[in-house]
Design an enzyme around this catalytic site. Structure first.
Site, PDB file in Angstrom:
ATOM      1  N   GLU A 165     -12.433 -72.892  76.715  1.00 26.88           N
ATOM      2  CA  GLU A 165     -13.002 -71.549  76.636  1.00 26.88           C
ATOM      3  C   GLU A 165     -14.439 -71.525  77.140  1.00 26.88           C
ATOM      4  O   GLU A 165     -14.848 -70.603  77.853  1.00 26.88           O
ATOM      5  CB  GLU A 165     -12.943 -71.036  75.199  1.00 26.88           C
ATOM      6  CG  GLU A 165     -13.449 -69.607  75.054  1.00 26.88           C
ATOM      7  CD  GLU A 165     -13.490 -69.117  73.624  1.00 26.88           C
ATOM      8  OE1 GLU A 165     -13.842 -67.935  73.393  1.00 26.88           O
ATOM      9  OE2 GLU A 165     -13.171 -69.917  72.708  1.00 26.88           O
ATOM     10  N   GLU A 176     -12.996 -60.244  73.758  1.00 23.67           N
ATOM     11  CA  GLU A 176     -11.981 -61.296  73.818  1.00 23.67           C
ATOM     12  C   GLU A 176     -11.065 -60.933  74.989  1.00 23.67           C
ATOM     13  O   GLU A 176     -10.245 -60.030  74.904  1.00 23.67           O
ATOM     14  CB  GLU A 176     -11.190 -61.377  72.516  1.00 23.67           C
ATOM     15  CG  GLU A 176     -12.012 -61.802  71.307  1.00 23.67           C
ATOM     16  CD  GLU A 176     -12.271 -63.310  71.252  1.00 23.67           C
ATOM     17  OE1 GLU A 176     -11.887 -64.020  72.201  1.00 23.67           O
ATOM     18  OE2 GLU A 176     -12.845 -63.780  70.244  1.00 23.67           O
ATOM     19  N   HIS A 199     -19.823 -70.114  73.401  1.00 29.98           N
ATOM     20  CA  HIS A 199     -19.679 -71.563  73.218  1.00 29.98           C
ATOM     21  C   HIS A 199     -20.543 -72.332  74.233  1.00 29.98           C
ATOM     22  O   HIS A 199     -21.499 -71.791  74.753  1.00 29.98           O
ATOM     23  CB  HIS A 199     -18.204 -71.959  73.288  1.00 29.98           C
ATOM     24  CG  HIS A 199     -17.350 -71.097  72.394  1.00 29.98           C
ATOM     25  ND1 HIS A 199     -17.325 -71.234  71.029  1.00 29.98           N
ATOM     26  CD2 HIS A 199     -16.543 -70.027  72.683  1.00 29.98           C
ATOM     27  CE1 HIS A 199     -16.523 -70.322  70.505  1.00 29.98           C
ATOM     28  NE2 HIS A 199     -16.042 -69.565  71.488  1.00 29.98           N
ATOM     29  N   HIS A 250     -15.812 -63.937  75.460  1.00 33.43           N
ATOM     30  CA  HIS A 250     -14.955 -64.936  74.819  1.00 33.43           C
ATOM     31  C   HIS A 250     -13.523 -64.805  75.323  1.00 33.43           C
ATOM     32  O   HIS A 250     -13.141 -63.791  75.925  1.00 33.43           O
ATOM     33  CB  HIS A 250     -14.972 -64.774  73.298  1.00 33.43           C
ATOM     34  CG  HIS A 250     -16.284 -65.115  72.669  1.00 33.43           C
ATOM     35  ND1 HIS A 250     -16.537 -66.328  72.083  1.00 33.43           N
ATOM     36  CD2 HIS A 250     -17.428 -64.395  72.558  1.00 33.43           C
ATOM     37  CE1 HIS A 250     -17.777 -66.346  71.624  1.00 33.43           C
ATOM     38  NE2 HIS A 250     -18.352 -65.181  71.898  1.00 33.43           N
TER      39      HIS A 250
END
Length: 589
Positions: A437, A552, A422, A490
């Site tokens: 995030e 993740e 992101h 992430h």
């Protein structure tokens, strides 16, 4: 309302008003904080193990009573106090004294507050100890990353625990005007060009290996050059600066004293730069003699083959000048070793196969006589001499710190692309307490970047600030640099707030071994719930020609896990886990 019921209310107002001056005084002394999370628990003590005593809301401001580690005790009015996590607050400095910080317009320095503070090659305890400081040692602070501070003295540059550094700030002296321009050659495969001398500054282009540049000035490890007709900056670490003046500058180079050095080691590596971080480009043997072209930080530059020059450790040379031979122990003069562990073996010779003649404890210090292979010859308390392995001690003085390769030997010279998920207009998920995030992925990536770079890895970040980067550009970076590994970082989210843990995704069988090694290593370091390594149809791994995985690293939708992943301790553990997982992968492939 009856008159008699008004009396206690009036008394309460008087008590509240009476407490206001004390509140203002506390705020003036210690500053204040604003809450940045949507709702933040207040606890009875400085840690997640303490009971929750209440909560505060986003935007509320409180005076600081005191701080302890990553926790702040705040005043909740009157005599009521509580503790909140520092990483969910925005601190405002006290008006009476500005808090020191490291910025582009200031020069930060500090002092060591404990004895035998270990200096490491990178930000983490998994990195090699390259020296130590004693209490009161003055250091220049180059920056912070997690729990670590990068520092520099005249003799050493490395990382220490920031807990043991007291920071003071002074205005940076104006750099004197450069008396002459120098020329430089790019030594990295691809070198980023930036607007300002900082990793946080915007990237405006790249230079390829071997590109020639004119260096106008240097500052704190950065070199000023001209790029596309404008002033720009590159890391001086990846420039080979000749020191010779550019034509027309008028500067005359200082002649180098003429020495000849004879190799004393049976086999000695020649490297492309004057440190153990340099790549091995050749070797020389015992008894060979070479003209010494330059000498820096106990390293000598020699012409090891016709037309080819490189750097070798100066402490493995006998030097001659006009006849007299310099003492072989000159480079270890006034140097000592300190023991890092209790029960350290001191042996009769420079080998683990020789007899143990003495045992030393942590903190014991001995004078160095000489360096033989990977061992220090030292003076024992009874006047006799013995040998101690160089990789289990720290060094004070000019003697070299001997390294024993660990995980870093498997990642050295590999090309790793780290992709913080992101950025910019794309926030990613938002935690229940307000964590973005995009901010957390960058924090993790930057810590991992420093760890890998300190281990000699060629590291590329797809973004190093809060900018939007398309998925296609992220993949292109991996393919363009022919990455040995691509890691997309992430943090997860789901409607069920009880879900927690780590998941690693790969797209094809080529990527699976990388995912499995990193996943198991991170789980062992962080003790997160193991949600497995599995197939994932994500653009950055699907379209990637290189070994690529998507991590993740915890659920921001789980309140407890959101707090955990924001802690410096977790960030340290997860970066160490990824680093060691990469080392295992390269060792086996």
């Amino acid at each position: 309302m009856p008159r008699n019921k008004m009396v206690p209310i009036i008394l309460c107002f008087m008590l509240i008003l009476g407490s206001l001056p004390a509140l203002e005084s506390a705020r003036a002394d210690n500053g204040s904080v604003s809450i940045t999370a949507t709702s933040l628990n207040v606890r009875t003590g400085p840690g997640l193990s303490y009971p929750v005593s209440g909560s505060v809301k986003k935007g509320e401001k409180f005076s600081i009573v005191k701080e302890e580690g990553d926790w702040i005790q705040i005043s909740l009015g009157g005599s009521k106090k509580g503790w909140v996590a520092q990483w969910f607050t925005s601190k405002e400095a006290a008006k009476t004294a500005a808090s020191p910080a490291v910025s582009q317009n200031t020069k930060a320095s500090g002092n060591v507050t404990v004895n035998s503070l270990r200096v490491r090659k990178g930000p983490g305890t998994n990195h090699q100890v390259i020296g130590s400081f004693n209490s009161g040692q003055a250091v220049e602070i180059l920056g912070f990353n997690g729990n670590w501070a990068e520092v520099r003295t005249n003799n050493i540059r490395g990382w220490v625990s920031k807990e043991y550094i007291s920071v003071k700030e002074t205005k940076a002296a104006e750099a004197p005007p450069a008396s002459a321009k120098t020329s430089g050659t790019v030594t990295a495969t691809s070198l980023n060009v930036r607007e300002k001398p900082s990793l946080n500054s915007g990237k405006i282009g790249q230079l390829s290996y071997g590109a020639a540049v004119t260096v106008h000035s240097q500052s704190n490890g950065w070199a000023e050059i001209t790029f596309a007709g404008k002033s720009a900056w590159v890391s001086a670490e990846y420039l080979k600066i000749s020191g010779k003046p550019v034509a027309g500058s008028g500067k005359v180079p200082t002649p180098v004293d003429q020495f000849t050095g004879t190799v004393t080691a049976s086999q000695l590596n020649v490297r492309d730069k004057n440190s153990l971080d340099g790549s091995v480009i050749g070797s020389v043997s015992k008894g060979q003699s070479f003209k010494i072209l330059d000498e820096q930080n106990n390293w000598v530059k020699i012409e090891y083959k016709h037309g080819k020059t490189g750097w070798a450790a100066g402490w493995f040379f006998d030097k001659k000048k006009n006849g007299p031979v310099a003492a072989p122990s000159e480079s270890v003069k006034n140097s000592r070793v300190s023991m890092l562990h209790n029960g350290t073996n001191i042996r009769k010779g420079p080998s683990t196969s020789t007899a143990v003649i003495f045992r030393a404890n942590q903190g014991d210090s001995f004078e160095i006589i000489s360096v033989e292979k990977d061992w220090y010859k030292i003076v024992l308390p009874n006047g006799a001499s013995g040998f101690v392995a160089g990789w289990i001690v720290s060094v004070q003085g000019t003697a070299p710190q001997i390294e024993r390769p660990g995980a870093e030997k498997h990642t050295k010279n590999k090309t790793i692309v780290i992709d913080p998920g992101h950025g910019g207009r794309d926030n990613g998920t938002t935690g229940v307490r307000g964590t973005l995030e995009k901010t957390l992925t960058l924090k993790t990536a930057q810590l991992l970047y420093d760890k890998l770079r300190a281990a000699g890895t060629n590291v590329i970040l797809t973004r190093n600030n809060d900018h939007y980067i398309s998925l296609g550009s992220r993949v292109s970076s991996s393919n363009y640099h022919n990455a040995d590994a691509f890691i997309s970082i992430h943090y997860d989210s789901i409607n069920d707030r009880t879900v927690r843990g780590m998941t690693t995704y790969y797209y094809n069988s080529k990527q699976k071994p990388l995912g499995e090694q990193i996943h198991s290593s991170v789980i062992s370091k962080t003790m997160l719930k193991d949600r497995g390594t599995r197939f994932g149809d994500y653009h950055v791994i699907r379209e990637n020609k290189q070994a690529a995985v998507l991590l993740e690293l915890g659920y921001l939708s789980n309140p407890a896990e959101e707090m955990l992943v924001n802690t410096p301790q977790y960030q340290e553990s997860v970066a160490n886990g990824i680093f060691e997982g990469l080392a295992r992968y390269f060792k086996n492939n």
